[in-house]
Design an enzyme around this catalytic site. Structure first.
Site, mmCIF file in Angstrom:
data_model
loop_
_atom_site.group_PDB
_atom_site.id
_atom_site.type_symbol
_atom_site.label_atom_id
_atom_site.label_comp_id
_atom_site.label_asym_id
_atom_site.label_seq_id
_atom_site.Cartn_x
_atom_site.Cartn_y
_atom_site.Cartn_z
ATOM 1 C CG ASP A 9 -14.674 -6.058 -1.405
ATOM 2 O OD1 ASP A 9 -14.090 -5.960 -2.495
ATOM 3 O OD2 ASP A 9 -14.097 -5.936 -0.295
ATOM 4 C CG ASP A 11 -8.744 -8.365 -2.604
ATOM 5 O OD1 ASP A 11 -8.265 -9.493 -2.402
ATOM 6 O OD2 ASP A 11 -8.819 -7.843 -3.725
HETATM 7 C C1 XBP Z 1 -8.905 -4.660 -3.533
HETATM 8 C C2 XBP Z 1 -7.823 -3.946 -4.169
HETATM 9 C C3 XBP Z 1 -6.991 -4.671 -5.079
HETATM 10 C C4 XBP Z 1 -5.962 -5.607 -4.478
HETATM 11 C C5 XBP Z 1 -4.919 -5.855 -5.504
HETATM 12 O O1 XBP Z 1 -10.099 -3.963 -3.710
HETATM 13 O O2 XBP Z 1 -7.632 -2.778 -3.972
HETATM 14 O O3 XBP Z 1 -6.307 -3.696 -5.753
HETATM 15 O O4 XBP Z 1 -5.324 -5.042 -3.347
HETATM 16 O O5 XBP Z 1 -5.419 -6.518 -6.586
HETATM 17 P P1 XBP Z 1 -11.483 -4.690 -3.376
HETATM 18 P P2 XBP Z 1 -4.695 -6.409 -8.006
HETATM 19 O O6 XBP Z 1 -11.487 -4.957 -1.880
HETATM 20 O O7 XBP Z 1 -12.503 -3.694 -3.753
HETATM 21 O O8 XBP Z 1 -11.553 -5.946 -4.172
HETATM 22 O O9 XBP Z 1 -3.227 -6.371 -7.727
HETATM 23 O O10 XBP Z 1 -5.128 -7.636 -8.730
HETATM 24 O O11 XBP Z 1 -5.155 -5.135 -8.645
HETATM 25 MG MG MG Z 2 -12.275 -4.802 -0.003
#
Ligand code: XBP
Ligand code: MG
Length: 253
Positions: A9, A11
């Site tokens: 993953d 973020d």
């Molecule tokens: C991360 C998210 C994303 C970011 C925002 O999920 O929820 O929505 O916060 O990105 P993960 P966008 O940890 O599963 O990657 O604004 O580009 O949607």
């Molecule tokens: Mg995440």
């Protein structure tokens, strides 16, 4: 079954992009558009239950600005999100967010050991590019056999679509992989694709439920900066390396 691939993953797992990247970018976009919406860290904690920036904005409007109306909400939200992505990419170029402890080292060790690497995230592809290119260098984008990101699949996490997509592209059995996640939505998604998951929590996710995790750590650790195990089998390891992952895989996968 041997360990062949690691799927990450982005973020909250590779870097604390939510607090220092996404949240900042959302607020700057609102300001630039003359909207009087300000997301506090506390509110963002709650909003993070909804994955995907556009869905998060819509969730905010519905629950926190019920009086707000717009003739073409989808396009309006899409335009805010486009600006937010532009700002996020700029923040990454300014070096706003470093990788979490152990991430760069583990990528290097995994590559050295011949493990295959991939990414499975709900964030916009440009955001993944910007984070990787500005922390590891643009050439590091080639380390990942598949970068599954954003709306390449119909349903965002917690749906398993993005992990199914990545596994299919890699043509690999989930039993030969370990997934790396930081959130409840993330582990639900990985588990739907029959992946076993290592969790590194962060300030937004340390109270989440991770029933299916093979281990829960504060971070991946470094030789001079041991991880703290929150839940998992006792080990002499003090940082996550390929040997430790092979041991986890043999036991759990
Ligand atoms: C991360 C998210 C994303 C970011 C925002 O999920 O929820 O929505 O916060 O990105 P993960 P966008 O940890 O599963 O990657 O604004 O580009 O949607
Ligand atoms: Mg995440």
């Amino acid at each position: 079954m041997s360990l062949e691939a690691l799927i990450f993953d982005v973020d909250g797992t590779l870097a604390n992009t939510e607090r220092d990247g996404h949240l900042v970018a959302f607020n700057l976009a609102f300001e630039e558009l003359g909207l009087d919406w300000v997301w506090s860290n506390e509110l963002y904690h709650e909003l993070l239950d909804v994955t995907g920036g556009q869905l998060r904005i819509k969730h905010y409007l519905k629950n926190h600005k019920p009086e707000f109306t717009h003739d073409d909400l989808d396009n309006f939200v899409a335009s805010i999100h486009k600006l937010k992505t532009k700002i996020y990419v700029r923040l990454m170029a300014e070096g706003a967010v470093p990788l979490r402890p152990g991430v760069e080292r583990l990528f290097a060790e995994a590559r050295e050991a011949g493990l295959r690497l991939a990414i499975a995230t709900t964030t916009t592809p440009a955001n993944v590019d910007a984070l990787i290119a500005n922390t590891l260098g643009r050439e590091a984008l080639d380390w990942f056999e598949v970068i599954g990101a954003g709306d390449v699949v119909p349903n965002l996490k917690p749906a398993g679509d993005i992990y199914h997509y990545v596994l299919e592209k890699m043509n690999i059995d989930p039993k030969n992989c370990i997934a790396f996640e930081d959130s409840h939505n993330g582990i639900v998604s990985a588990t739907d694709a029959h992946l076993k998951t290592l969790i590194t929590v962060n300030e937004y996710t340390n109270s989440h439920q991770f029933d299916e995790a093979i281990v829960i750590l504060n971070n991946l650790g470094e030789p001079n900066k041991p991880f703290t195990m929150i839940e998992g089998d006792a080990t002499d390891a003090t940082f996550v390396n390929v040997d430790y992952l092979r041991g986890l895989h043999a036991k759990h996968c």
